[in-house]
Each structure stands twice: as structure tokens, then as C-alpha cells.
Motif scaffolding. Structure first.
Motif, short mmCIF file in Angstrom:
data_model
loop_
_atom_site.label_atom_id
_atom_site.label_comp_id
_atom_site.label_asym_id
_atom_site.label_seq_id
_atom_site.Cartn_x
_atom_site.Cartn_y
_atom_site.Cartn_z
N GLY A 1 -7.44 1.69 14.95
CA GLY A 1 -6.43 1.56 13.90
C GLY A 1 -6.88 0.61 12.80
O GLY A 1 -6.67 0.88 11.61
N MET A 2 -7.51 -0.50 13.17
CA MET A 2 -8.02 -1.43 12.17
C MET A 2 -9.12 -0.78 11.33
O MET A 2 -9.20 -1.00 10.12
CB MET A 2 -8.51 -2.70 12.84
N SER A 3 -9.96 0.01 11.97
CA SER A 3 -11.00 0.72 11.22
C SER A 3 -10.37 1.66 10.20
O SER A 3 -10.81 1.75 9.04
CB SER A 3 -11.89 1.52 12.18
N TYR A 4 -9.31 2.33 10.62
CA TYR A 4 -8.61 3.22 9.70
C TYR A 4 -7.96 2.44 8.56
O TYR A 4 -8.01 2.85 7.39
CB TYR A 4 -7.56 4.02 10.47
N GLY A 5 -7.33 1.30 8.89
CA GLY A 5 -6.72 0.47 7.85
C GLY A 5 -7.73 -0.06 6.86
O GLY A 5 -7.50 -0.04 5.63
N PHE A 6 -8.90 -0.50 7.36
CA PHE A 6 -9.97 -0.95 6.47
C PHE A 6 -10.45 0.20 5.57
O PHE A 6 -10.71 0.00 4.38
CB PHE A 6 -11.16 -1.47 7.28
N LEU A 7 -10.57 1.38 6.15
CA LEU A 7 -11.01 2.54 5.37
C LEU A 7 -10.03 2.85 4.25
O LEU A 7 -10.44 3.08 3.10
CB LEU A 7 -11.17 3.75 6.29
N MET A 8 -8.74 2.86 4.56
CA MET A 8 -7.74 3.13 3.53
C MET A 8 -7.78 2.09 2.42
O MET A 8 -7.70 2.42 1.24
CB MET A 8 -6.35 3.17 4.17
N HIS A 9 -7.94 0.82 2.83
CA HIS A 9 -8.01 -0.24 1.81
C HIS A 9 -9.26 -0.07 0.94
O HIS A 9 -9.21 -0.27 -0.28
CB HIS A 9 -8.02 -1.61 2.49
N SER A 10 -10.37 0.30 1.55
CA SER A 10 -11.62 0.45 0.80
C SER A 10 -11.54 1.60 -0.20
O SER A 10 -12.26 1.61 -1.20
CB SER A 10 -12.80 0.68 1.75
N LYS A 11 -10.65 2.56 0.06
CA LYS A 11 -10.48 3.69 -0.85
C LYS A 11 -9.43 3.40 -1.93
O LYS A 11 -9.12 4.27 -2.76
CB LYS A 11 -10.07 4.95 -0.08
N GLY B 1 -5.40 -3.77 9.98
CA GLY B 1 -6.68 -3.51 9.32
C GLY B 1 -6.54 -3.47 7.81
O GLY B 1 -7.38 -4.02 7.08
N ALA B 2 -5.47 -2.82 7.33
CA ALA B 2 -5.25 -2.75 5.88
C ALA B 2 -4.96 -4.13 5.30
O ALA B 2 -5.44 -4.47 4.21
CB ALA B 2 -4.10 -1.79 5.58
N LEU B 3 -4.19 -4.95 6.00
CA LEU B 3 -3.87 -6.29 5.50
C LEU B 3 -5.10 -7.18 5.52
O LEU B 3 -5.32 -7.97 4.59
CB LEU B 3 -2.75 -6.90 6.35
N LEU B 4 -5.91 -7.07 6.56
CA LEU B 4 -7.13 -7.87 6.63
C LEU B 4 -8.11 -7.48 5.53
O LEU B 4 -8.95 -8.29 5.12
CB LEU B 4 -7.80 -7.71 8.00
N GLY B 5 -7.99 -6.24 5.07
CA GLY B 5 -8.86 -5.80 3.98
C GLY B 5 -8.67 -6.61 2.71
O GLY B 5 -9.58 -6.68 1.87
N TYR B 6 -7.49 -7.23 2.56
CA TYR B 6 -7.23 -8.05 1.37
C TYR B 6 -7.94 -9.41 1.44
O TYR B 6 -8.22 -10.02 0.40
CB TYR B 6 -5.73 -8.30 1.20
N VAL B 7 -8.20 -9.88 2.65
CA VAL B 7 -8.76 -11.22 2.80
C VAL B 7 -10.20 -11.21 3.33
O VAL B 7 -10.92 -12.19 3.17
CB VAL B 7 -7.88 -12.09 3.73
N ILE B 8 -10.59 -10.13 3.98
CA ILE B 8 -11.96 -10.02 4.50
C ILE B 8 -12.70 -8.96 3.69
O ILE B 8 -12.31 -7.80 3.67
CB ILE B 8 -11.97 -9.63 5.99
N HIS B 9 -13.74 -9.38 3.03
CA HIS B 9 -14.47 -8.46 2.16
C HIS B 9 -15.87 -8.23 2.72
O HIS B 9 -16.62 -9.18 2.97
CB HIS B 9 -14.56 -9.04 0.74
N PHE B 10 -16.20 -6.99 2.97
CA PHE B 10 -17.52 -6.62 3.44
C PHE B 10 -17.80 -5.19 3.01
O PHE B 10 -16.91 -4.46 2.59
CB PHE B 10 -17.63 -6.77 4.97
N ASP B 11 -19.05 -4.81 3.12
CA ASP B 11 -19.46 -3.47 2.73
C ASP B 11 -18.92 -2.46 3.74
O ASP B 11 -19.29 -2.48 4.91
CB ASP B 11 -20.99 -3.39 2.68
#
Length: 234
Positions: A24-34, A147-157
């Protein structure tokens, strides 16, 4: 009664919790990255609740809108739930209003537990299945939103993060290959996918491959049933 059913269901769902939180976190990160805000994975995981389809939906949202193709793709990706549902008709029969949520929230993991586990006699089966389904639903929604919320504070490729579902299915295939004596289902899926990949190309092979796999399994099941009937008569 409800409290006992919850306590009985919780231990069976804890192993799924860790997997759902990671995916789920991977999916949230992916959505944020898009470029999608966190409410997208929140509500998509809440209402779609189909991990593979949610990853596919990311590209559907970013491409031209083709409702028929989206419908057929969703149907093919989740066609296995048709068979899940048929096999659970008897188990859901006397569950009252809970039955509607059990149908809506049934995923692979909830199906596996509710199908295989028989709760103790003093625990209501309907509530046991309800809490199994609810807990797994909560795990997935929590992971996607976190995962989506962490995307705002954790930045990586995030290049290649969408490969997580492919990696998951490869691991599942390897595990099932090692455990199963009959490798025909796995070989059927591989051959059908390769044939459609060669015929239709990398951008258009998914729907034909899923349709061909379902067709092969349906025909194979009819042959097996016919063979069993002939053996029973003899």
C-alpha cells in the motif's frame, strides 16, 4: 460476540498486515510521484480495494479515457473474483446485512482465510468473516494513505516503483511453482501471454492475454469435469 469474533480474526490477518502496509505504501508513493494528492490513493484504496487494479488505474488516469477498454481491463484483471464469489455463496448465506460488505470487501487474502479457517463453535462465523475482511481493508487503506502522505516529506527517486506489482507476481509465481505438482496452470499463463505479446505488441497484449487465459482455463475445466464423469461411470 463481536469482541470474541474480532479477537479470533485478528491473528489470522496480522501476517497480511505487513504485506498490505508495504504494498500500500508503494502504491501511495507511486500516486504521489505521478502528481496525485493523497486523497486519490485514500479513496481509490477505500472504494476499489483491488491492489493490482489500483496500480493499473494509475496509468488509466494519466492516459486518454477509453471507458470500454477500462471496463474490460478491470473485468479481466479481477475475473478470478467471479469464481471466488461462487465458491462463497453458501458461507455468506446466513450472514444478514453483513453479507453485502463481505461481497464488496472480498480480496484474495480475505477469501483465503474465510474459505479455509473454521472459527471455534462459540464464535459467530459471520462476524469472524466480517472482521477478517474489515481488518484487511483497513490495512490496505492505511498503507496507501500513509505512503502518499510520506511522499510529501520523503523525497527520493521513484523511478521503477511501479514494478513492485510485477515483482510481487513473480515471487508468487515462483512460490506456487515450487509448491505445486501440476505446472500446467502457470505454463498456460506464460504461453498465452507470450503469444499475445508477439501478436499484439507490448502496449496491447494485456486484454487478449487475460481473455485467452480465462478461455483456456474454462475449456480445461470442462475437459477435467468430463473426464471425471467418465471415470465415475466406469
Amino acid at each position: 460476540m463481536k469482541k470474541q469474533a474480532f479477537k479470533a480474526a485478528l491473528p489470522y490477518t496480522l501476517p497480511i498486515c505487513f504485506g498490505f502496509l508495504f504494498l500500500g505504501m508503494s502504491y501511495g508513493f507511486l500516486m504521489h510521484s505521478k502528481g496525485f494528492p493523497f486523497v486519490y490513493p485514500l479513496f481509490m484504496s477505500l472504494f476499489i480495494f483491488a491492489g493490482s487494479m489500483e496500480f493499473v488505474t494509475v496509468n488509466l488516469l494519466l492516459s486518454a479515457f477509453h471507458p470500454l477498454s477500462a471496463f474490460l481491463l478491470a473485468l479481466m484483471v479481477n475475473a478470478r473474483h467471479l469464481f471466488y464469489g461462487i465458491s462463497m455463496l453458501d458461507k455468506y448465506k446466513n450472514c444478514g446485512p453483513k453479507k453485502f460488505y463481505l461481497i464488496y470487501g472480498m480480496c484474495d487474502e480475505s477469501f483465503s482465510i474465510n474459505c479455509a479457517v473454521t472459527p471455534p463453535p462459540e464464535i459467530d462465523r459471520g462476524w469472524f468473516m466480517f472482521f477478517v475482511t474489515l481488518l484487511n481493508h483497513i490495512y490496505w487503506v492505511s498503507g496507501a494513505t500513509l505512503g502518499a502522505l510520506l511522499g510529501y516529506v520523503i523525497h527520493f527517486d521513484t523511478t521503477g516503483i511501479e514494478f513492485v506489482m510485477t515483482a510481487l507476481f513473480v515471487v508468487m509465481l515462483v512460490g506456487q511453482w515450487e509448491e505445486a505438482d501440476d505446472h500446467r496452470p502457470a505454463l498456460t499463463g506464460i504461453v498465452c501471454s507470450l503469444v499475445c505479446l508477439l501478436l499484439f505488441g507490448g502496449d496491447r497484449f494485456m486484454l487478449p492475454a487475460m481473455a485467452l487465459i480465462v478461455l483456456c482455463f474454462s475449456l480445461g475445466r470442462h475437459k477435467i469435469a468430463r473426464k471425471e464423469k467418465e471415470e465415475a461411470r466406469s
